[in-house]
Enzyme design. Structure first.
Site, short mmCIF file in Angstrom:
data_model
loop_
_atom_site.label_atom_id
_atom_site.label_comp_id
_atom_site.label_asym_id
_atom_site.label_seq_id
_atom_site.Cartn_x
_atom_site.Cartn_y
_atom_site.Cartn_z
N HIS A 53 0.81 -1.22 0.00
CA HIS A 53 0.00 0.00 0.00
C HIS A 53 0.85 1.27 0.00
O HIS A 53 0.33 2.35 -0.29
CB HIS A 53 -0.99 0.00 1.18
CG HIS A 53 -0.38 0.28 2.51
ND1 HIS A 53 -0.08 -0.71 3.42
CD2 HIS A 53 -0.02 1.45 3.12
CE1 HIS A 53 0.42 -0.16 4.51
NE2 HIS A 53 0.46 1.14 4.36
N ASP A 81 0.11 -7.55 1.38
CA ASP A 81 0.53 -6.16 1.55
C ASP A 81 2.05 -6.04 1.58
O ASP A 81 2.61 -5.25 2.35
CB ASP A 81 -0.07 -5.54 2.81
CG ASP A 81 0.04 -4.02 2.82
OD1 ASP A 81 0.09 -3.43 1.72
OD2 ASP A 81 0.09 -3.42 3.91
N GLY A 131 3.21 6.21 8.62
CA GLY A 131 4.49 6.38 7.94
C GLY A 131 5.47 5.29 8.32
O GLY A 131 6.49 5.10 7.66
N ASN A 132 5.16 4.53 9.40
CA ASN A 132 6.01 3.40 9.76
C ASN A 132 5.72 2.17 8.91
O ASN A 132 6.39 1.16 9.03
CB ASN A 132 5.80 3.02 11.24
CG ASN A 132 6.65 3.85 12.18
OD1 ASN A 132 6.88 5.02 11.93
ND2 ASN A 132 7.12 3.25 13.25
N SER A 133 4.68 2.24 8.07
CA SER A 133 4.33 1.11 7.23
C SER A 133 5.53 0.66 6.40
O SER A 133 6.17 1.48 5.74
CB SER A 133 3.18 1.48 6.30
OG SER A 133 2.00 1.71 7.03
N GLY A 165 -10.97 -23.15 -5.88
CA GLY A 165 -12.17 -22.65 -6.53
C GLY A 165 -13.39 -22.72 -5.64
O GLY A 165 -14.41 -23.29 -6.05
#
Length: 482
Positions: free
Chosen positions: A122, A152, A222-224, A280
């Site tokens: 992200h 992510d 912002g630490n992501s 599926g």
């Protein structure tokens, strides 16, 4: 000296000595070999030595990406919630039209000396430019090697060599209650470090392919993408999310466990994409109430809500309403547990499902397929979609899982929007569903292509598409470009 004071000083001295150890490539080998059960008890006197050792591997990431403007809402719907970007949503900005481009910041860290960097998907999603700022102030241009929205995670590459780096610790992990350190780039201010403890393992916060590590080290926006270290400086996770009941910047911290991050980033580096197993089937949790209604109280697992026609599960006889209790002899704890374990399988692997159907246990055997989302066929790229600026994909179970779309949604799903396109300017985004183009209902990407071709034959400069998002639909005209 009193015995109590003596014991306390010894404990602090031991913790400080252990904290002085390094990690992986930035650490002394003896410290890296310490088993998790020997992590120091008590309050360390300082984390300074650890931070000093690992900080050079941590970077700040600056991203420029398209920020779609909000379309004009028809006035005949007074009081209707704004469709593209509700107040407070990522592209809503409380009613203020977005600018053509936006700058965001995040964090990352080197995992090789040759310039490979791990961060969050992200952070770099829809990026038009990515730059990296190292701990010593160097600014480097970076390119995106691969992204995996389902976990992510993303991998970047900068040119150069001999970068300080750290590696994932996949053989040992701290216990719940042990100290951890989170590092990153909060609010774009530059590298910082916070400390806390491991709060829990196996947290399910709605992502099908990750069981998160929960920590209470303060994680700011912002630490992501930054690393989570244990007290030996080993990377045990990748910071990815915060939860704050009050909506503030600090809350419960979550990290992607090192064993998952290590596996995914290796695939991204080697091939640029992730290949996952597939049966599926759309599944939901087998809750105690559902289990009781089926006559199997006290059991956990997954309930099959929908089976994809022609998929591995369908060919093996799996049906909607089946309760899947175990996979290859191992009991399931939830639908997410099934999804992760199937996703970790390789195409062609034999899978044995224990199911509950019509009041008795049965066994189904099948071979894992490959998630359609990882295949090129069936995906319409921007050029194939007559340059609408959209990448489209079938609305299958994998897409529903990734974008959290309900079973009632019908059409095709937008997988990406080209920056600067008419679609981007009008607020379309990944996860939106298109169910109508012109006068045609669409159920597959090929239907969209046919509708666009028909509009071109009629000499029309644009097409009217109906877009569904979060339970509401709106018609949006999109220009056709050559």
């Amino acid at each position: 000296m009193p015995k109590r004071q003596s014991r306390l000083l010894c404990s602090v001295a031991l913790a400080a000595a252990l904290a002085a150890g390094g990690v992986g490539p930035l650490t002394a080998p003896a410290a890296a070999a310490q088993p998790a059960r020997n992590l120091p008890a008590g309050v360390p006197s300082s984390f300074a030595d650890i931070v000093q050792r690992v900080a050079p591997a941590v970077v700040s990431i600056d991203v420029t990406r398209s920020a779609p403007a909000r379309p004009n809402l028809p006035q005949l719907f007074p009081g209707f919630p704004f469709f593209f970007g509700f107040p407070g949503s990522p592209d809503g900005n409380n009613g203020t039209p977005s600018l053509p481009n936006a700058r965001v910041s995040g964090s990352g860290f080197f995992i090789t000396p040759t310039g490979y960097i791990v961060t969050n998907n992200h952070v770099v999603e829809n990026a038009t430019k990515v730059s990296v700022r190292t701990n010593e102030g160097r600014e480097l241009e970076a390119r995106v090697i691969g992204r995996d929205p389902l976990t992510d995670l993303a991998v970047l590459k900068v040119e150069g060599s001999n970068f300080p780096y750290v590696t994932f610790e996949t053989n040992a992990r701290p216990r719940v209650g042990d100290w951890v350190i989170a590092m990153g780039n909060p609010f774009g201010l530059g590298g910082t470090a916070t400390s806390g403890i491991v709060s829990a393992y196996g947290r399910d916060i709605g992502e099908a392919y990750v069981d998160y590590l929960q920590i209470d080290a303060p994680i700011n926006r912002g630490n992501s993408g930054g690393p989570t270290f244990d007290v030996y400086g080993r990377v045990i996770g990748v910071n990815t999310a915060i939860f704050s009941p009050s909506g503030g910047s600090v809350g419960i911290g979550f990290a992607i466990p090192a064993e998952i991050a290590d596996r995914i980033t290796k695939q991204l580096i080697s091939g640029g994409s992730i290949v996952r197993g597939y049966i599926g089937a759309m599944v939901q949790n087998l809750t105690p109430e559902i289990a009781e209604s089926l006559g199997i109280p006290g059991r956990k697992g997954a309930l099959v809500a929908e089976v994809t026609p022609g998929g591995p599960g369908d060919l093996a006889g799996l049906r909607a309403g089946d309760a899947i209790l175990s996979l290859n002899g191992q009991e399931l704890t939830s639908s997410s547990d099934l999804t992760r374990r199937v996703g970790a399988a390789r195409e062609g692997d034999r899978l044995r499902l224990e199911i509950w159907r019509e009041g008795r246990r049965q066994t189904l055997e099948l071979r894992a397929g490959r998630r359609p989302a990882d295949d090129a066929p069936g995906v319409v790229n921007p050029a194939d979609a007559a340059s609408l600026g959209l990448t489209l994909r079938p609305l299958d179970q994998a897409a529903r899982t990734q974008y959290r779309l309900p079973a009632t949604a019908r059409g095709v799903v937008i997988d990406a929007v080209s920056p600067g396109s008419d679609a981007a300017e009008k607020g379309l985004r990944a996860g939106d569903v298109i169910d109508r183009v012109g006068e045609r209902s669409v159920a597959a990407p090929a239907d969209v292509r046919e509708a666009i071709d028909a509009a071109r034959r009629q000499g029309r400069p644009s097409v009217l598409v109906r877009v569904w998002r979060e339970g509401r639909s709106l018609f949006v005209p999109l220009r056709l470009t050559s």
